[in-house]
Each structure stands twice: as C-alpha cells, then as structure tokens.
Motif scaffolding. Structure first.
Motif, PDB file in Angstrom:
ATOM      1  N   MET A  45      20.786  -4.214  -7.480  1.00 60.86           N
ATOM      2  CA  MET A  45      19.528  -3.841  -6.830  1.00 60.86           C
ATOM      3  C   MET A  45      18.362  -4.148  -7.774  1.00 60.86           C
ATOM      4  SD  MET A  45      18.291  -0.052  -5.539  1.00 60.86           S
ATOM      5  CE  MET A  45      19.952   0.286  -4.939  1.00 60.86           C
ATOM      6  N   ASP A  46      17.319  -4.808  -7.270  1.00 59.05           N
ATOM      7  CA  ASP A  46      16.168  -5.099  -8.109  1.00 59.05           C
ATOM      8  C   ASP A  46      14.874  -4.705  -7.382  1.00 59.05           C
ATOM      9  OD1 ASP A  46      15.371  -7.227  -6.398  1.00 59.05           O
ATOM     10  OD2 ASP A  46      16.642  -8.627  -7.486  1.00 59.05           O
ATOM     11  N   ALA A  94      -8.159  13.212  -2.098  1.00 54.66           N
ATOM     12  CA  ALA A  94      -6.709  13.358  -2.004  1.00 54.66           C
ATOM     13  C   ALA A  94      -6.003  12.236  -2.744  1.00 54.66           C
ATOM     14  CB  ALA A  94      -6.277  13.354  -0.532  1.00 54.66           C
ATOM     15  N   TRP A  95      -4.829  12.548  -3.264  1.00 57.01           N
ATOM     16  CA  TRP A  95      -3.946  11.548  -3.866  1.00 57.01           C
ATOM     17  C   TRP A  95      -2.509  11.988  -3.638  1.00 57.01           C
ATOM     18  CZ3 TRP A  95      -7.300  14.672  -6.586  1.00 57.01           C
ATOM     19  CH2 TRP A  95      -6.739  15.660  -7.402  1.00 57.01           C
ATOM     20  N   LYS A  96      -1.577  11.116  -3.931  1.00 52.14           N
ATOM     21  CA  LYS A  96      -0.178  11.382  -3.649  1.00 52.14           C
ATOM     22  C   LYS A  96       0.419  12.310  -4.705  1.00 52.14           C
ATOM     23  CE  LYS A  96       3.817   8.794  -1.923  1.00 52.14           C
ATOM     24  NZ  LYS A  96       4.386   7.444  -1.776  1.00 52.14           N
ATOM     25  N   LYS A  97       1.123  13.330  -4.238  1.00 50.35           N
ATOM     26  CA  LYS A  97       1.769  14.268  -5.151  1.00 50.35           C
ATOM     27  C   LYS A  97       2.893  13.592  -5.930  1.00 50.35           C
ATOM     28  CE  LYS A  97       1.173  18.823  -3.010  1.00 50.35           C
ATOM     29  NZ  LYS A  97       1.869  19.909  -2.300  1.00 50.35           N
ATOM     30  N   GLN A  98       3.132  14.091  -7.119  1.00 50.73           N
ATOM     31  CA  GLN A  98       4.256  13.675  -7.961  1.00 50.73           C
ATOM     32  C   GLN A  98       4.250  12.168  -8.230  1.00 50.73           C
ATOM     33  OE1 GLN A  98       7.610  15.265  -5.768  1.00 50.73           O
ATOM     34  NE2 GLN A  98       7.358  17.285  -6.696  1.00 50.73           N
ATOM     35  N   VAL A  99       3.063  11.591  -8.186  1.00 48.68           N
ATOM     36  CA  VAL A  99       2.887  10.185  -8.550  1.00 48.68           C
ATOM     37  C   VAL A  99       1.862  10.141  -9.673  1.00 48.68           C
ATOM     38  CG1 VAL A  99       1.993   7.958  -7.786  1.00 48.68           C
ATOM     39  CG2 VAL A  99       3.501   9.258  -6.294  1.00 48.68           C
ATOM     40  N   TYR A 100       2.147   9.352 -10.684  1.00 53.37           N
ATOM     41  CA  TYR A 100       1.254   9.278 -11.835  1.00 53.37           C
ATOM     42  C   TYR A 100      -0.124   8.780 -11.405  1.00 53.37           C
ATOM     43  CZ  TYR A 100      -0.737   7.733 -16.265  1.00 53.37           C
ATOM     44  OH  TYR A 100      -1.566   7.529 -17.328  1.00 53.37           O
ATOM     45  N   LEU A 101      -1.139   9.564 -11.727  1.00 55.65           N
ATOM     46  CA  LEU A 101      -2.514   9.190 -11.421  1.00 55.65           C
ATOM     47  C   LEU A 101      -3.126   8.609 -12.695  1.00 55.65           C
ATOM     48  CD1 LEU A 101      -4.320   9.429  -8.893  1.00 55.65           C
ATOM     49  CD2 LEU A 101      -5.289  11.509  -9.890  1.00 55.65           C
ATOM     50  N   SER A 102      -3.517   7.357 -12.624  1.00 61.28           N
ATOM     51  CA  SER A 102      -3.997   6.659 -13.812  1.00 61.28           C
ATOM     52  C   SER A 102      -5.218   7.339 -14.419  1.00 61.28           C
ATOM     53  CB  SER A 102      -4.355   5.206 -13.475  1.00 61.28           C
ATOM     54  OG  SER A 102      -5.556   5.165 -12.719  1.00 61.28           O
ATOM     55  N   LEU A 138      14.878   5.093   2.548  1.00 57.64           N
ATOM     56  CA  LEU A 138      13.444   4.779   2.493  1.00 57.64           C
ATOM     57  C   LEU A 138      12.678   5.597   1.452  1.00 57.64           C
ATOM     58  CD1 LEU A 138      11.042   3.202   3.707  1.00 57.64           C
ATOM     59  CD2 LEU A 138      10.844   5.002   5.432  1.00 57.64           C
ATOM     60  N   PRO A 139      12.745   6.940   1.458  1.00 59.33           N
ATOM     61  CA  PRO A 139      11.965   7.681   0.452  1.00 59.33           C
ATOM     62  C   PRO A 139      12.420   7.414  -0.975  1.00 59.33           C
ATOM     63  CG  PRO A 139      13.410   9.155   1.682  1.00 59.33           C
ATOM     64  CD  PRO A 139      13.446   7.838   2.385  1.00 59.33           C
ATOM     65  N   HIS A 140      13.730   7.108  -1.153  1.00 60.73           N
ATOM     66  CA  HIS A 140      14.224   6.783  -2.495  1.00 60.73           C
ATOM     67  C   HIS A 140      13.598   5.475  -2.990  1.00 60.73           C
ATOM     68  CE1 HIS A 140      17.210   9.991  -2.672  1.00 60.73           C
ATOM     69  NE2 HIS A 140      17.544   9.695  -1.419  1.00 60.73           N
ATOM     70  N   ALA A 141      13.544   4.485  -2.110  1.00 61.57           N
ATOM     71  CA  ALA A 141      12.970   3.193  -2.494  1.00 61.57           C
ATOM     72  C   ALA A 141      11.492   3.344  -2.831  1.00 61.57           C
ATOM     73  CB  ALA A 141      13.153   2.185  -1.356  1.00 61.57           C
ATOM     74  N   GLN A 142      10.759   4.116  -2.009  1.00 61.32           N
ATOM     75  CA  GLN A 142       9.337   4.337  -2.273  1.00 61.32           C
ATOM     76  C   GLN A 142       9.136   5.047  -3.598  1.00 61.32           C
ATOM     77  OE1 GLN A 142       6.412   3.461  -0.083  1.00 61.32           O
ATOM     78  NE2 GLN A 142       5.807   3.624  -2.236  1.00 61.32           N
ATOM     79  N   ARG A 143       9.985   6.042  -3.876  1.00 61.19           N
ATOM     80  CA  ARG A 143       9.847   6.805  -5.115  1.00 61.19           C
ATOM     81  C   ARG A 143      10.128   5.934  -6.339  1.00 61.19           C
ATOM     82  NH1 ARG A 143      12.000  10.941  -3.335  1.00 61.19           N
ATOM     83  NH2 ARG A 143      14.157  10.530  -3.875  1.00 61.19           N
ATOM     84  N   ILE A 144      11.125   5.053  -6.230  1.00 62.22           N
ATOM     85  CA  ILE A 144      11.456   4.157  -7.350  1.00 62.22           C
ATOM     86  C   ILE A 144      10.272   3.260  -7.676  1.00 62.22           C
ATOM     87  CG2 ILE A 144      12.891   2.194  -8.045  1.00 62.22           C
ATOM     88  CD1 ILE A 144      15.182   3.526  -6.419  1.00 62.22           C
ATOM     89  N   LEU A 145       9.650   2.675  -6.639  1.00 61.44           N
ATOM     90  CA  LEU A 145       8.506   1.793  -6.873  1.00 61.44           C
ATOM     91  C   LEU A 145       7.294   2.569  -7.387  1.00 61.44           C
ATOM     92  CD1 LEU A 145       8.688  -0.730  -3.903  1.00 61.44           C
ATOM     93  CD2 LEU A 145       9.401  -1.058  -6.266  1.00 61.44           C
ATOM     94  N   ASP A 146       7.095   3.791  -6.865  1.00 58.16           N
ATOM     95  CA  ASP A 146       5.999   4.619  -7.362  1.00 58.16           C
ATOM     96  C   ASP A 146       6.204   4.938  -8.840  1.00 58.16           C
ATOM     97  OD1 ASP A 146       4.703   4.687  -4.933  1.00 58.16           O
ATOM     98  OD2 ASP A 146       5.519   6.626  -4.322  1.00 58.16           O
ATOM     99  N   ASP A 147       7.441   5.268  -9.212  1.00 57.33           N
ATOM    100  CA  ASP A 147       7.741   5.589 -10.613  1.00 57.33           C
ATOM    101  C   ASP A 147       7.551   4.375 -11.512  1.00 57.33           C
ATOM    102  OD1 ASP A 147       8.304   8.185  -9.959  1.00 57.33           O
ATOM    103  OD2 ASP A 147      10.480   7.958  -9.965  1.00 57.33           O
ATOM    104  N   LEU A 148       7.926   3.199 -11.006  1.00 60.25           N
ATOM    105  CA  LEU A 148       7.762   1.982 -11.794  1.00 60.25           C
ATOM    106  C   LEU A 148       6.279   1.691 -12.029  1.00 60.25           C
ATOM    107  CD1 LEU A 148       8.918  -0.530 -13.145  1.00 60.25           C
ATOM    108  CD2 LEU A 148       8.897  -1.666 -10.914  1.00 60.25           C
TER     109      LEU A 148
END
Length: 292
Positions: A1-2, A267-275, A65-75
């Motif tokens: 998986m990439d 508003a911003w997305k929870k549990q996502v790094y905010l620059s 779906l939510p796992h894939a979104q979370r992986i990309l958000d974390d990256l």
C-alpha cells in the motif's frame, strides 16, 4: 500500500467515477483503475462496486475510507511539522470565507494580518458556509468561516462574531419607516433570496419551520451584490447581515421582531495538525475580535 493508491482511492470515493477521478488527478484513467485494483489485491478486499459504469463503495470500502483519510492527514501533518522544525519561515493559510462577509468584515483583518506576518501567504476561497464546512472535512481547506450552532464532531470551532440578520428594503418601502418587522409581515412580501448552500438561507428557512408559513420567493441568486441591486429597483426585499448594508445610504436595514442573530465561527478539522501559519491566523482573528 502506498500514498498514491490512497489518494486515488479517496478521489474515486468522492466523485464515484473513475474517469472523473482521473481528470481531477490529471492522470490517465487506466492508471487509476490499476492502482485501485492493486490496493484491493493487497487488502484482499473489494472496495468499490462497479456496475453499469456506476461506482459506489462497498461495506468494506466505507470502513476503509476514514482510515485512508486519516493516513493522508497524518502524512500532511508530518510534512508540515517537520518543515517547521527545520526552521521553515514561509507558510500558507488556505481559508474559506462566505462572500457576503469576506467583502465587509475581512478586508481589514487580512490587511493587518499580512502586515503582521509578511512572510506568510494567504489564500481565500469564496464559498457558502455549508460548502466550506464540507471542504474542511475533506482536507481541501485548512480552515474556514462557518455559521450556526451545530457541527459535525470532526470540526473544531471558535465563535468570533454574532451578527444581526436584518430586513433590507429600499428607502421608499413602508418597512423603511418601521423600527422592526415580524416574520409574518416579511414573508408576505415578494422576496429576493439566496440559493441553496448559503447558510443565511437555511437558517431563515429553519426559523420559519415552526410557523408553518412559506415565503414568497420571486428570484434566487448566489450573488449578494445582485440581491442588493434587485432590492434597490423594487423587485423584492431581502435579508442581510447588518454589517453588509449598514453603509448603504439608499437601502434601509430593519430589525426583525423578535431580533434574529447569526453566529460566525472559525473552524478547522479536529485531530489534524494545524500548521504554524494557520494557527497564527486563527489566533490573530480571535485576538482582533477581542480587542474590538
């Protein structure tokens, strides 16, 4: 998986079409199909139903779906944070602001922010509050201005302004000489209104639900400047945030009885790094409001 497979998967899941996903990704459609097929083989699961050119997520796809979104958000968060640890001095704020308030409330905020942080770039997308909320959830916007009281659990919100919703009429209209107007009186008039997707419309229609009454809408548009022009020429009357019409000398702003108010929030997305850049803008906005 990439990462590439996950990006392709999310795009197909969003548009529900392999060809449209390929166009959005600017690659050939067979490459998207091949990447998704390989991802399914690696997971040993079928992620999409493919029938008669219609594409939909399988039950397994919905779970993935939510796992894939979370992986990309974390990256993305890791890339941003590592850049800042390397001493990154440049950054970009991507924010969505509804057109009605972007033209009347935010110009001074944007000017003062760029004077305070000249090394940061600011990109503003003009959309309705509902659309902005969706784009934040999809990760296409870092932050945005939304409205109302209830939000999905995946959003973090901070209220920065409460603004009155007023009736807007030409100066020769009978309402212009009134101190206030009831809902019942307002909806009996021909109305120039906003199209679906604009929160001020949804908010007002929700208020009307308890009355059992229906408004008489003669024209709909998503251009608030056109709404003003049509009010001026007598096509109908409308509603605005008070800040939007307070300086118009050829229009009258009349309160509702009882008054109506709309909460505006960043508003911003929870549990996502905010620059750092986005954190700076949110903090700057809230501080400016507090000082005012």
């Amino acid at each position: 998986m990439d990462v590439r497979q996950l990006r392709y998967f999310l795009e197909v899941a969003q548009v529900r079409n392999f060809t449209k996903a390929a166009e959005a990704l600017h690659i050939a459609q067979p490459a998207v199909s091949m990447a998704i097929r390989k991802l399914e083989e690696e997971l040993d699961l079928t992620l999409f139903n493919r029938q008669d050119k219609k594409v939909s997520l399988t039950a397994e796809g919905e779970i993935f779906l939510p796992h894939a979104q979370r992986i990309l958000d974390d990256l993305k968060a890791a890339e941003q944070e590592m850049g800042e640890l390397r001493g990154l001095t440049k950054g970009e704020v991507r924010i969505g602001i509804p057109p009605m308030i972007s033209a009347y409330f935010f110009p001074d905020i944007i000017r003062d922010f760029q004077r305070r942080y000249p090394e940061l770039s600011l990109s503003v997308l003009g959309e309705g509050a509902g659309r902005i909320q969706k784009l934040i959830g999809q990760g296409e916007l870092d932050m945005g201005v939304v409205a109302g009281e209830s939000f999905p659990e995946n959003l973090e919100v901070r209220r920065f302004l409460r603004e009155e919703i007023v009736v807007c009429v030409p100066l020769d209209h009978p309402f212009a000489r009134r101190g206030s107007v009831t809902l019942a009186e307002f909806i009996r008039e021909p109305l120039v209104f906003y199209k679906e997707g604009y929160y001020i419309r949804e908010f007002f229609l929700d208020v009307l639900k308890g009355t059992g009454a229906a408004p008489s809408i003669v024209f709909e548009t998503n251009l608030f400047s056109l709404v003003k022009s049509l009010v001026r020429n007598g096509t109908g009357i409308s509603i605005f945030l008070r800040m939007v019409v307070s300086a118009d000398q050829d229009l009258a702003a009349v309160s509702f009885d009882p008054p109506l108010h709309l909460d505006l929030l960043i508003a911003w997305k929870k549990q996502v790094y905010l620059s750092r850049a986005n954190r700076a803008f949110a903090d700057f906005l809230l501080k400016q409001i507090e000082e005012r």
